[in-house]
Design a protein around this motif. Structure first.
Motif, PDB file in Angstrom:
ATOM      1  N   LEU A 231       0.610  -1.178  -0.154  1.00  0.00           N
ATOM      2  CA  LEU A 231       0.144   0.103   0.046  1.00  0.00           C
ATOM      3  C   LEU A 231       0.856   1.457  -0.165  1.00  0.00           C
ATOM      4  CD1 LEU A 231      -2.569  -1.040   2.601  1.00  0.00           C
ATOM      5  CD2 LEU A 231      -3.104  -1.022  -0.102  1.00  0.00           C
ATOM      6  N   GLY A 232       2.026   1.182  -0.030  1.00  0.00           N
ATOM      7  CA  GLY A 232       3.050   2.188  -0.079  1.00  0.00           C
ATOM      8  C   GLY A 232       3.437   2.930   1.228  1.00  0.00           C
ATOM      9  N   GLY A 233       3.026   2.083   2.279  1.00  0.00           N
ATOM     10  CA  GLY A 233       3.378   2.770   3.626  1.00  0.00           C
ATOM     11  C   GLY A 233       4.783   2.174   4.466  1.00  0.00           C
ATOM     12  N   GLY A 234       5.625   1.758   3.613  1.00  0.00           N
ATOM     13  CA  GLY A 234       6.875   1.263   4.151  1.00  0.00           C
ATOM     14  C   GLY A 234       7.567   2.766   4.027  1.00  0.00           C
ATOM     15  N   MET A 235       8.130   3.087   4.894  1.00  0.00           N
ATOM     16  CA  MET A 235       9.120   4.299   5.078  1.00  0.00           C
ATOM     17  C   MET A 235      10.202   3.937   5.663  1.00  0.00           C
ATOM     18  SD  MET A 235       5.933   6.973   6.736  1.00  0.00           S
ATOM     19  CE  MET A 235       5.562   5.961   7.966  1.00  0.00           C
ATOM     20  N   ARG A 236      11.250   4.878   5.340  1.00  0.00           N
ATOM     21  CA  ARG A 236      12.560   4.688   5.777  1.00  0.00           C
ATOM     22  C   ARG A 236      12.940   5.141   7.129  1.00  0.00           C
ATOM     23  NH1 ARG A 236      13.727   0.452   2.257  1.00  0.00           N
ATOM     24  NH2 ARG A 236      12.811   0.734   0.452  1.00  0.00           N
ATOM     25  N   GLN A 237      13.404   6.313   7.126  1.00  0.00           N
ATOM     26  CA  GLN A 237      13.947   6.911   8.392  1.00  0.00           C
ATOM     27  C   GLN A 237      12.825   7.556   9.138  1.00  0.00           C
ATOM     28  OE1 GLN A 237      16.225   7.350   5.709  1.00  0.00           O
ATOM     29  NE2 GLN A 237      17.326   5.540   6.360  1.00  0.00           N
ATOM     30  N   ALA A 238      11.736   6.783   9.458  1.00  0.00           N
ATOM     31  CA  ALA A 238      10.485   7.195   9.624  1.00  0.00           C
ATOM     32  C   ALA A 238      10.568   7.738  11.348  1.00  0.00           C
ATOM     33  CB  ALA A 238       9.619   6.338   9.672  1.00  0.00           C
ATOM     34  N   GLY A 239      11.757   7.169  12.064  1.00  0.00           N
ATOM     35  CA  GLY A 239      11.866   7.692  13.434  1.00  0.00           C
ATOM     36  C   GLY A 239      11.469   9.259  13.691  1.00  0.00           C
ATOM     37  N   MET A 240      11.908  10.041  12.726  1.00  0.00           N
ATOM     38  CA  MET A 240      11.760  11.478  12.986  1.00  0.00           C
ATOM     39  C   MET A 240      10.397  11.847  13.203  1.00  0.00           C
ATOM     40  SD  MET A 240      14.697  12.964  10.345  1.00  0.00           S
ATOM     41  CE  MET A 240      14.531  14.592  11.353  1.00  0.00           C
ATOM     42  N   ILE A 241       9.560  11.104  12.544  1.00  0.00           N
ATOM     43  CA  ILE A 241       7.913  11.468  12.947  1.00  0.00           C
ATOM     44  C   ILE A 241       7.430  10.360  13.870  1.00  0.00           C
ATOM     45  CG2 ILE A 241       7.435  12.626  10.522  1.00  0.00           C
ATOM     46  CD1 ILE A 241       6.511   9.804   9.453  1.00  0.00           C
ATOM     47  N   ALA A 242       7.819   9.166  14.075  1.00  0.00           N
ATOM     48  CA  ALA A 242       7.413   8.198  15.041  1.00  0.00           C
ATOM     49  C   ALA A 242       7.604   8.972  16.449  1.00  0.00           C
ATOM     50  CB  ALA A 242       8.141   6.965  14.886  1.00  0.00           C
ATOM     51  N   ALA A 243       8.855   9.649  16.458  1.00  0.00           N
ATOM     52  CA  ALA A 243       8.981  10.376  17.874  1.00  0.00           C
ATOM     53  C   ALA A 243       7.969  10.998  18.268  1.00  0.00           C
ATOM     54  CB  ALA A 243      10.383  11.180  17.727  1.00  0.00           C
ATOM     55  N   ALA A 244       7.138  11.747  17.288  1.00  0.00           N
ATOM     56  CA  ALA A 244       6.129  12.581  17.685  1.00  0.00           C
ATOM     57  C   ALA A 244       5.107  11.562  18.352  1.00  0.00           C
ATOM     58  CB  ALA A 244       5.726  13.350  16.565  1.00  0.00           C
ATOM     59  N   GLY A 245       4.852  10.641  17.726  1.00  0.00           N
ATOM     60  CA  GLY A 245       3.707  10.223  18.253  1.00  0.00           C
ATOM     61  C   GLY A 245       4.026   9.164  19.547  1.00  0.00           C
ATOM     62  N   LEU A 246       5.340   9.024  19.590  1.00  0.00           N
ATOM     63  CA  LEU A 246       5.812   8.176  20.916  1.00  0.00           C
ATOM     64  C   LEU A 246       5.740   9.462  22.047  1.00  0.00           C
ATOM     65  CD1 LEU A 246       7.250   5.814  22.302  1.00  0.00           C
ATOM     66  CD2 LEU A 246       9.426   6.701  21.761  1.00  0.00           C
ATOM     67  N   TYR A 247       6.105  10.502  21.810  1.00  0.00           N
ATOM     68  CA  TYR A 247       5.915  11.856  22.605  1.00  0.00           C
ATOM     69  C   TYR A 247       4.269  11.764  23.116  1.00  0.00           C
ATOM     70  CZ  TYR A 247       6.153  16.308  25.049  1.00  0.00           C
ATOM     71  OH  TYR A 247       5.873  17.270  25.887  1.00  0.00           O
ATOM     72  N   GLY A 248       3.596  11.684  22.017  1.00  0.00           N
ATOM     73  CA  GLY A 248       2.011  11.989  22.526  1.00  0.00           C
ATOM     74  C   GLY A 248       1.504  10.742  23.242  1.00  0.00           C
ATOM     75  N   LEU A 249       2.074   9.626  22.948  1.00  0.00           N
ATOM     76  CA  LEU A 249       1.603   8.518  23.872  1.00  0.00           C
ATOM     77  C   LEU A 249       2.199   8.837  25.405  1.00  0.00           C
ATOM     78  CD1 LEU A 249       1.889   5.271  21.592  1.00  0.00           C
ATOM     79  CD2 LEU A 249      -0.477   6.435  22.498  1.00  0.00           C
ATOM     80  N   GLU A 250       3.140   9.127  25.589  1.00  0.00           N
ATOM     81  CA  GLU A 250       3.725   9.090  26.785  1.00  0.00           C
ATOM     82  C   GLU A 250       3.348  10.739  27.430  1.00  0.00           C
ATOM     83  OE1 GLU A 250       7.908   6.823  25.847  1.00  0.00           O
ATOM     84  OE2 GLU A 250       8.026   9.007  25.776  1.00  0.00           O
ATOM     85  N   HIS A 251       2.835  11.594  26.833  1.00  0.00           N
ATOM     86  CA  HIS A 251       2.712  12.747  27.531  1.00  0.00           C
ATOM     87  C   HIS A 251       1.246  13.274  27.470  1.00  0.00           C
ATOM     88  CE1 HIS A 251       7.142  12.704  27.042  1.00  0.00           C
ATOM     89  NE2 HIS A 251       6.978  13.238  28.325  1.00  0.00           N
ATOM     90  N   ASN A 252       0.667  12.867  26.253  1.00  0.00           N
ATOM     91  CA  ASN A 252      -0.778  13.630  25.950  1.00  0.00           C
ATOM     92  C   ASN A 252      -2.034  13.058  26.199  1.00  0.00           C
ATOM     93  OD1 ASN A 252       0.947  15.923  25.389  1.00  0.00           O
ATOM     94  ND2 ASN A 252       0.667  15.547  23.191  1.00  0.00           N
ATOM     95  N   VAL A 253      -1.855  11.727  26.795  1.00  0.00           N
ATOM     96  CA  VAL A 253      -3.061  10.940  26.847  1.00  0.00           C
ATOM     97  C   VAL A 253      -3.929  11.576  27.910  1.00  0.00           C
ATOM     98  CG1 VAL A 253      -4.153   8.861  27.501  1.00  0.00           C
ATOM     99  CG2 VAL A 253      -2.105   8.802  25.963  1.00  0.00           C
ATOM    100  N   GLN A 254      -3.449  11.758  29.315  1.00  0.00           N
ATOM    101  CA  GLN A 254      -4.548  12.406  30.078  1.00  0.00           C
ATOM    102  C   GLN A 254      -4.860  13.819  30.148  1.00  0.00           C
ATOM    103  OE1 GLN A 254      -5.761  10.307  32.598  1.00  0.00           O
ATOM    104  NE2 GLN A 254      -4.817   8.516  31.499  1.00  0.00           N
ATOM    105  N   ARG A 255      -4.074  14.428  28.989  1.00  0.00           N
ATOM    106  CA  ARG A 255      -4.614  15.962  28.903  1.00  0.00           C
ATOM    107  C   ARG A 255      -5.637  16.124  28.027  1.00  0.00           C
ATOM    108  NH1 ARG A 255      -4.735  17.262  24.534  1.00  0.00           N
ATOM    109  NH2 ARG A 255      -5.399  19.297  25.199  1.00  0.00           N
ATOM    110  N   LEU A 256      -6.235  14.874  27.622  1.00  0.00           N
ATOM    111  CA  LEU A 256      -7.371  14.774  26.674  1.00  0.00           C
ATOM    112  C   LEU A 256      -8.588  15.516  27.693  1.00  0.00           C
ATOM    113  CD1 LEU A 256      -6.833  11.674  24.658  1.00  0.00           C
ATOM    114  CD2 LEU A 256      -6.527  13.777  23.869  1.00  0.00           C
TER     115      LEU A 256
END
Length: 346
Positions: A231-256
């Motif tokens: 489906l074209g979703g295989g990405m290469r150095q995707a850690g640069m954007i994955a880091a944002a998702g990781l930050y969101g999971l670790e810091h932004n759940v309860q603030r919802l």
């Protein structure tokens, strides 16, 4: 002397969130590798963290929730199979018919109840018999939240138990599952209980700029990598954007909970306007009914006041991490002034 224009208040969706400074720092400093080879340490950490938080064996990072939902359906169904889904559900209504177009999978849409659920009797009634005339019913796909409404844990348990008893697998479009968990005061694991797979969006209330994680057992996720690549979703150095998702999971759940509170305050303020019919939000999304004759003028007024909203007779308003209490007050004031003038003019 210069006067800065007011900042924009964007109520169209929680997809419009901007990454904050700490999230951008995490992205900037993220270690990266080639994720198609499985070598990106930040992507791997995101997948493992999400799997642990939501109670699954493994995770797969995808560019969008549309893709992660599609991967799940392609894995759960073969050509000629069908999935049961709500008439209002994102996987049926808002994902371009991808399961049908790309997977030859037939959706069986079922009317949603006013609370967003699908009646258990309807689920039972739409499961097809083992007959060559019918598509094979394979999956029950639910969504939580749906239109901002929370499907409670008791209902989810009953629906998934029914599906499994009838030989179906279960998939949860959990684009806003964190909102559902926070609203109910339950764990993320409890919010996903009973589902064989779940798609968790990172780019809505959690504030990341892009991405979703598909969760399931190890074999399911391993097979999912093949579909993601196709489906074209295989990405290469995707850690640069994955880091944002990781930050969101670790810091932004309860603030919802702040978003839910702001939505509640916004709805209460708008409900004082007699020309509007305003729904009471459960989470961060609610709808207002606007007089059709007022829509064009209201749309123009909001734009002049630097407020973005998709104005129509049935208008959705969404709060998120870039909306604060002062913004809510400003929006209520603009709406109130507009309808006072509009009432006098009409």
């Amino acid at each position: 002397m210069s006067h800065d224009a007011p900042s924009w208040i964007d109520l169209r969706s929680d997809t419009v969130t901007q990454p904050g400074e700490a999230m951008r720092d995490a992205m900037h400093s993220a270690p990266v590798g080639d994720d198609v080879y499985g070598d990106d340490p930040t992507v791997n950490r995101l997948q493992d963290t999400a799997a642990e938080m939501f109670g699954y064996e493994a995770g797969l990072y995808a560019p969008s929730g549309t893709q992660s939902n599609l991967i799940a359906l392609l894995l759960h169904c073969a050509r000629g199979d069908e999935y049961l889904v709500g008439q209002e559900a994102h996987t049926y209504k808002y994902e371009g018919g991808g399961a049908a177009v790309l997977g030859s999978i037939q959706p069986q849409p079922i009317a949603n109840q006013p609370d967003g659920s699908i009646a258990l009797a309807d689920i039972e009634g739409y499961i097809k018999p083992d007959d060559m005339h019918f598509a094979r019913t394979r999956v029950l796909a639910l969504e939580n939240t749906i239109g901002g409404r929370v499907l409670g844990a008791d209902y989810m348990a009953a629906a998934t138990t029914l599906a499994h008893a009838r030989g179906l697998v279960t998939h949860l479009d959990g684009a806003r599952i964190c909102n559902a968990a926070v609203k109910q005061g339950i764990s993320l694991r409890a919010a996903c209980a009973g589902f064989d797979s779940v798609s968790v969006c990172l780019s809505k209330g959690l504030g990341a700029p892009v991405g979703s994680v598909l969760l399931g057992n190890k074999a399911f996720i391993e097979q999912g990598k093949r579909w993601r690549k196709m489906l074209g979703g295989g990405m290469r150095q995707a850690g640069m954007i994955a880091a944002a998702g990781l930050y969101g999971l670790e810091h932004n759940v309860q603030r919802l909970a702040d978003d839910h509170s702001n939505a509640a305050n916004l709805s209460r303020g708008l409900a004082q306007i007699t020309q509007l019919k305003v729904a009471t939000p459960q989470t961060n999304i609610f709808y207002i009914e606007v007089p059709p004759a007022a829509c064009d003028a209201l749309r123009a007024t909001l734009a002049r006041e630097h407020i973005r909203a998709t104005v129509g007779q049935h208008t959705r308003l969404v709060t998120h991490l870039n909306i604060n209490a002062a913004d809510v007050e400003r929006v209520v004031a603009v709406f109130t002034a507009f309808f006072k003038d509009w009432h006098q003019a009409s």
